[in-house]
Scaffold this motif. Structure first.
Motif, PDB file in Angstrom:
ATOM      1  N   LYS A  15       0.825  -1.207   0.000  1.00 24.64           N
ATOM      2  CA  LYS A  15       0.000   0.000   0.000  1.00 24.64           C
ATOM      3  C   LYS A  15       0.862   1.261   0.000  1.00 24.64           C
ATOM      4  O   LYS A  15       1.980   1.236   0.488  1.00 24.64           O
ATOM      5  N   LYS A 125       6.631  -6.075  14.821  1.00 25.88           N
ATOM      6  CA  LYS A 125       6.702  -5.682  13.418  1.00 25.88           C
ATOM      7  C   LYS A 125       8.051  -5.057  13.110  1.00 25.88           C
ATOM      8  O   LYS A 125       8.285  -3.886  13.391  1.00 25.88           O
ATOM      9  N   LYS A 179      -4.064 -11.970  10.130  1.00 22.91           N
ATOM     10  CA  LYS A 179      -3.177 -11.002  10.780  1.00 22.91           C
ATOM     11  C   LYS A 179      -3.872  -9.653  10.797  1.00 22.91           C
ATOM     12  O   LYS A 179      -4.420  -9.222   9.782  1.00 22.91           O
ATOM     13  N   GLU A 181      -3.728  -5.415  12.601  1.00 20.39           N
ATOM     14  CA  GLU A 181      -2.914  -4.414  13.290  1.00 20.39           C
ATOM     15  C   GLU A 181      -3.841  -3.424  13.994  1.00 20.39           C
ATOM     16  O   GLU A 181      -4.951  -3.171  13.525  1.00 20.39           O
ATOM     17  N   ASP A 194      -5.163  -1.006   9.253  1.00 21.82           N
ATOM     18  CA  ASP A 194      -4.511  -1.692   8.132  1.00 21.82           C
ATOM     19  C   ASP A 194      -5.513  -2.331   7.164  1.00 21.82           C
ATOM     20  O   ASP A 194      -6.383  -1.627   6.661  1.00 21.82           O
TER      21      ASP A 194
HETATM   22 MG   LIG Z   1       1.631  -4.245   5.773  1.00 22.83          MG
END
Ligand SMILES: [Mg+2]
Ligand SMILES: Nc1ncnc2c1ncn2[C@@H]1O[C@H](COP(=O)(O)OP(=O)(O)OP(=O)(O)O)[C@@H](O)[C@H]1O
Length: 247
Positions: A15, A125, A179, A181, A194
């Motif tokens: 992104k 992360k 997953k 965030e 996200d």
């Molecule tokens: Mg990412």
């Protein structure tokens, strides 16, 4: 949402992030796919639109179910307006069946072995460290989040899992893992952020076929991945007939 009037502040693997105003960002989903820490990389026409659309779909469902998400607006193409947050440097993984990095870590688990209750796992992360597993006390002692915030994240992630599982089961799909965030808003409230797409969840159809990025991880073939993503949208009832996949 037209991006050339906005300032690009970050370009990630999947992104681009632009500033819309003091409180809002634009996420632009790219026609690119990477896997194996960037070793596999490909251009895929239509992938950005599909992932933006799938993400907008799931964020809307979650908003309706009372989960606070960053989602504000979707332009129908590859851009999404979101609430600007201060992101926690964490990947939160929810697992319903053993798979992926969990099997590498614990080879004693059988592939696709059911995990009941589901597991919530935290990764720090940091690409240069390959997003390592991080334990709760490390998160607290390093000041990433408090004990109370982690309890909130675990509770919310399991609730999100319940909602996603229900949506997928209606589409005859099995949710293996995903997953997510989280970030903090102005009031320090934790908000889901996200994306939620085939890049970030794993799902199997009733023939045991992946309709997610696993297809690309295994084959390195962008064509097979876009076919899987189109089938994913068809199963979820998300329209794709307006998307130009050939250019
Ligand atoms: Mg990412
Ligand atoms: N609401 C939000 N506010 C601020 N940042 C956000 C928000 N939602 C997502 N982000 C961040 O925007 C970036 C999106 O870019 P992308 O996902 O392509 O990055 P990436 O290459 O995966 O690298 P990263 O490891 O940073 O995710 C991520 O860093 C993500 O954490």
């Amino acid at each position: 949402v037209c991006t050339h009037t906005y300032t690009l502040i970050y370009e990630g693997k999947s992104k681009r992030v632009y500033v819309k105003n003091r409180d809002e960002l634009i996420l632009e989903f790219k026609d690119e796919v990477t896997a194996r820490d960037g070793a596999l990389r490909s251009f895929i026409r239509g992938k950005g639109i599909i992932n933006a659309r799938v993400s907008a779909y799931f964020f809307s469902v979650l908003n309706k179910k009372g989960i606070d998400t960053h989602f504000l607006d979707y332009d129908g193409a590859r851009k999404m307006a979101v609430k600007k947050l201060r992101m926690l440097p964490l990947e939160v993984i929810v697992r319903n069946y053993a798979y992926g990095s969990q099997l590498k870590r614990i080879p004693l688990l059988k592939p696709l072995q059911e995990l009941n209750p589901p597991i919530v796992e935290f990764h720090y992360k940091d690409d240069s460290l390959h997003d390592p597993l991080i334990i709760v006390d490390d998160i607290i002692n390093s000041g990433i989040a408090t004990h109370e915030e982690l309890n909130f994240i675990i509770k919310t992630s399991l609730r999100i899992n319940d909602i996603l599982r229900e949506v997928f089961s209606e589409a005859k799909l099995k949710l293996i893992d995903f997953k997510i965030e989280f970030g903090r808003d102005r009031d320090n409230k934790l908000i889901l952020a996200d994306e939620i797409s085939g890049d970030t969840f794993r799902v199997l159809d009733d023939n045991g076929k992946h309709l997610d990025k696993e297809v690309f991880r295994r084959t390195g073939d962008p064509k097979l991945l876009i076919d899987a993503y189109i089938r994913l949208c068809e199963k979820l009832g998300i329209k794709v007939d307006d998307i130009d996949f050939h250019g």
